[in-house]
Design a protein around this motif. Sequence first.
Motif, mmCIF file in Angstrom:
data_model
loop_
_atom_site.group_PDB
_atom_site.id
_atom_site.type_symbol
_atom_site.label_atom_id
_atom_site.label_comp_id
_atom_site.label_asym_id
_atom_site.label_seq_id
_atom_site.Cartn_x
_atom_site.Cartn_y
_atom_site.Cartn_z
ATOM 1 N N GLY A 63 -0.921 6.697 9.015
ATOM 2 C CA GLY A 63 -0.611 6.207 10.353
ATOM 3 C C GLY A 63 -1.697 6.544 11.348
ATOM 4 O O GLY A 63 -2.557 7.390 11.090
ATOM 5 N N LEU A 64 -1.660 5.867 12.473
ATOM 6 C CA LEU A 64 -2.631 6.124 13.543
ATOM 7 C C LEU A 64 -1.925 6.110 14.888
ATOM 8 O O LEU A 64 -0.967 5.367 15.083
ATOM 9 C CB LEU A 64 -3.709 5.036 13.556
ATOM 10 C CG LEU A 64 -4.712 5.024 12.402
ATOM 11 C CD1 LEU A 64 -5.524 3.738 12.429
ATOM 12 C CD2 LEU A 64 -5.645 6.241 12.482
ATOM 13 N N ARG A 79 -0.028 -6.141 11.346
ATOM 14 C CA ARG A 79 0.704 -7.042 10.449
ATOM 15 C C ARG A 79 2.083 -7.344 11.014
ATOM 16 O O ARG A 79 2.632 -8.409 10.800
ATOM 17 C CB ARG A 79 0.833 -6.364 9.085
ATOM 18 C CG ARG A 79 1.402 -7.277 8.039
ATOM 19 C CD ARG A 79 1.572 -6.587 6.714
ATOM 20 N NE ARG A 79 2.371 -7.440 5.846
ATOM 21 C CZ ARG A 79 3.685 -7.462 5.848
ATOM 22 N NH1 ARG A 79 4.354 -6.649 6.635
ATOM 23 N NH2 ARG A 79 4.352 -8.270 5.050
ATOM 24 N N ASP A 80 2.624 -6.359 11.790
ATOM 25 C CA ASP A 80 3.977 -6.498 12.334
ATOM 26 C C ASP A 80 4.048 -5.656 13.613
ATOM 27 O O ASP A 80 3.253 -4.730 13.793
ATOM 28 C CB ASP A 80 4.983 -5.979 11.291
ATOM 29 C CG ASP A 80 6.417 -6.345 11.634
ATOM 30 O OD1 ASP A 80 6.639 -7.152 12.568
ATOM 31 O OD2 ASP A 80 7.321 -5.809 10.965
ATOM 32 N N ILE A 81 5.001 -5.991 14.493
ATOM 33 C CA ILE A 81 5.125 -5.216 15.735
ATOM 34 C C ILE A 81 6.604 -5.049 16.091
ATOM 35 O O ILE A 81 7.393 -5.994 15.983
ATOM 36 C CB ILE A 81 4.300 -5.863 16.887
ATOM 37 C CG1 ILE A 81 4.350 -4.983 18.151
ATOM 38 C CG2 ILE A 81 4.746 -7.280 17.197
ATOM 39 C CD1 ILE A 81 3.315 -5.344 19.217
ATOM 40 N N VAL A 95 2.058 2.358 11.853
ATOM 41 C CA VAL A 95 2.664 2.913 10.640
ATOM 42 C C VAL A 95 2.291 2.014 9.474
ATOM 43 O O VAL A 95 2.452 0.792 9.532
ATOM 44 C CB VAL A 95 4.206 2.981 10.777
ATOM 45 C CG1 VAL A 95 4.830 3.551 9.502
ATOM 46 C CG2 VAL A 95 4.601 3.820 11.988
ATOM 47 N N LYS A 96 1.794 2.648 8.398
ATOM 48 C CA LYS A 96 1.346 1.883 7.214
ATOM 49 C C LYS A 96 2.535 1.207 6.545
ATOM 50 O O LYS A 96 3.562 1.838 6.305
ATOM 51 C CB LYS A 96 0.668 2.861 6.246
ATOM 52 C CG LYS A 96 0.254 2.256 4.932
ATOM 53 C CD LYS A 96 -1.196 1.841 4.965
ATOM 54 C CE LYS A 96 -1.665 1.462 3.561
ATOM 55 N NZ LYS A 96 -2.145 0.081 3.501
ATOM 56 N N THR A 97 2.386 -0.079 6.310
ATOM 57 C CA THR A 97 3.403 -0.815 5.550
ATOM 58 C C THR A 97 2.660 -1.599 4.472
ATOM 59 O O THR A 97 1.426 -1.603 4.441
ATOM 60 C CB THR A 97 4.174 -1.819 6.438
ATOM 61 O OG1 THR A 97 3.235 -2.751 6.983
ATOM 62 C CG2 THR A 97 4.920 -1.149 7.582
ATOM 63 N N GLU A 98 3.403 -2.272 3.650
ATOM 64 C CA GLU A 98 2.820 -3.128 2.613
ATOM 65 C C GLU A 98 1.898 -4.160 3.292
ATOM 66 O O GLU A 98 2.378 -4.952 4.113
ATOM 67 C CB GLU A 98 4.002 -3.819 1.910
ATOM 68 C CG GLU A 98 3.699 -4.467 0.588
ATOM 69 C CD GLU A 98 3.313 -3.478 -0.503
ATOM 70 O OE1 GLU A 98 3.876 -2.363 -0.547
ATOM 71 O OE2 GLU A 98 2.431 -3.839 -1.304
ATOM 72 N N GLY A 99 0.637 -4.101 3.030
ATOM 73 C CA GLY A 99 -0.271 -5.140 3.521
ATOM 74 C C GLY A 99 -0.779 -4.985 4.946
ATOM 75 O O GLY A 99 -1.302 -5.942 5.516
ATOM 76 N N GLY A 100 -0.611 -3.829 5.551
ATOM 77 C CA GLY A 100 -1.165 -3.614 6.896
ATOM 78 C C GLY A 100 -0.332 -2.638 7.705
ATOM 79 O O GLY A 100 0.468 -1.888 7.151
ATOM 80 N N TYR A 101 -0.526 -2.657 9.033
ATOM 81 C CA TYR A 101 0.173 -1.692 9.890
ATOM 82 C C TYR A 101 1.205 -2.377 10.777
ATOM 83 O O TYR A 101 0.996 -3.490 11.256
ATOM 84 C CB TYR A 101 -0.831 -0.941 10.773
ATOM 85 C CG TYR A 101 -1.646 0.051 9.989
ATOM 86 C CD1 TYR A 101 -1.152 1.317 9.705
ATOM 87 C CD2 TYR A 101 -2.903 -0.298 9.505
ATOM 88 C CE1 TYR A 101 -1.891 2.224 8.956
ATOM 89 C CE2 TYR A 101 -3.653 0.601 8.756
ATOM 90 C CZ TYR A 101 -3.142 1.860 8.481
ATOM 91 O OH TYR A 101 -3.861 2.745 7.747
ATOM 92 N N LYS A 102 2.321 -1.635 11.002
ATOM 93 C CA LYS A 102 3.300 -2.076 11.987
ATOM 94 C C LYS A 102 3.091 -1.246 13.252
ATOM 95 O O LYS A 102 2.913 -0.024 13.177
ATOM 96 C CB LYS A 102 4.726 -1.898 11.447
ATOM 97 C CG LYS A 102 5.791 -2.316 12.460
ATOM 98 C CD LYS A 102 7.176 -2.405 11.863
ATOM 99 C CE LYS A 102 8.169 -2.827 12.947
ATOM 100 N NZ LYS A 102 9.533 -2.943 12.447
ATOM 101 N N GLY A 103 3.108 -1.902 14.402
ATOM 102 C CA GLY A 103 2.847 -1.216 15.669
ATOM 103 C C GLY A 103 4.118 -0.868 16.426
ATOM 104 O O GLY A 103 5.070 -1.656 16.452
#
Length: 287
Positions: A63-64, A79-81, A95-103
């Motif tokens: 995560g960042l 990838r998602d928000i 937050v790391k999810t399948e295929g990218g980050y969710k904000g």
Amino acid sequence: MIIDGKTRTCGLIGNPVEHTLSPVIHNTLAERLGHHMVYVPFLVEEGRLADAVKGADALNLLGLNVTVPYKSEVIASLRDIDTLAKNIGAVNTLVKTEGGYKGYNTDMEGLYRAMDSEGIRIEGEDIILLGAGGAARAVAYLCASKGAQKVYLLNRTLEKAQTVAGEVNRTIGRDVIVPMTLGDYTKLPDRKFLAIQGTSVGLSPKVEDVVIADQAFYQKIHTGFDLIYSPWETRFMRLVKENGGAAYNGLKMLLYQGIIAYELWNDVQVSEEDAMIVYEKMKAHFI
Ligand code: ATR
């Protein structure tokens, strides 16, 4: 702290990042709770944000956090928000999810939790909010979505207050934000309010700056909450106290935005006892 093959990395991206207290929050929690996680600052130069998020994903960073000046710009790399973050238009946690980050936006949930921990309520309240920049806009949305009765949005430039009020009222579906100029405080109903200071006026080193200097304004405030935590006591806070109100700085907001991010990354609930241990460590940097 033991760093081994199972250690996951989290960090902060922004520019500048060298004065951040976030490593104190996350590394203290990881150590106390026994999580294999380490948190480090990453300076991201102008124009490199998309590369940074792509690289973080490739490196499998858990995560960042995102800070100035990238909280809005980063949305394009997600990838998602989360809905709250989308409505606010600013993201401070990935937050790391399948295929990218969710904000997510844990700044506002953090402010809410910080106020709650001090016994300050938003639901059903009439609130004065100073400022109409990015931070104040997010606070306006938070207050509206948490059921404030009215938010009197006082800003030096009326047009900006009107824009924020229009956007937030439209999203929420009721006329909760009332745009006003700074001098309009004299027109407020004759009673006491919770006031939130949402501008960067008064931030170190210009500690004597304040958005409204008039003592009469502060007589209208029963509780003042400044988003600033450096200096420890702003002039806004001092004026609230001099006029009989209670005043709080923004350090607990910083604490809880970090705690909520930590909870998202590690899928845990952080206890108030652990939160207070982290808070004491953060506080040591100021007093
Ligand atoms: P952000 O949250 O986007 O970082 P900021 O740059 O910290 O915002 O602060 C911007 C806010 O502080 C604005 O509401 C600004 O008022 P204007 O919209 O009129 O520009 C307010 N602000 C900045 N300096 C100010 C000052 N000297 N007196 C009063 N308000 C001021």
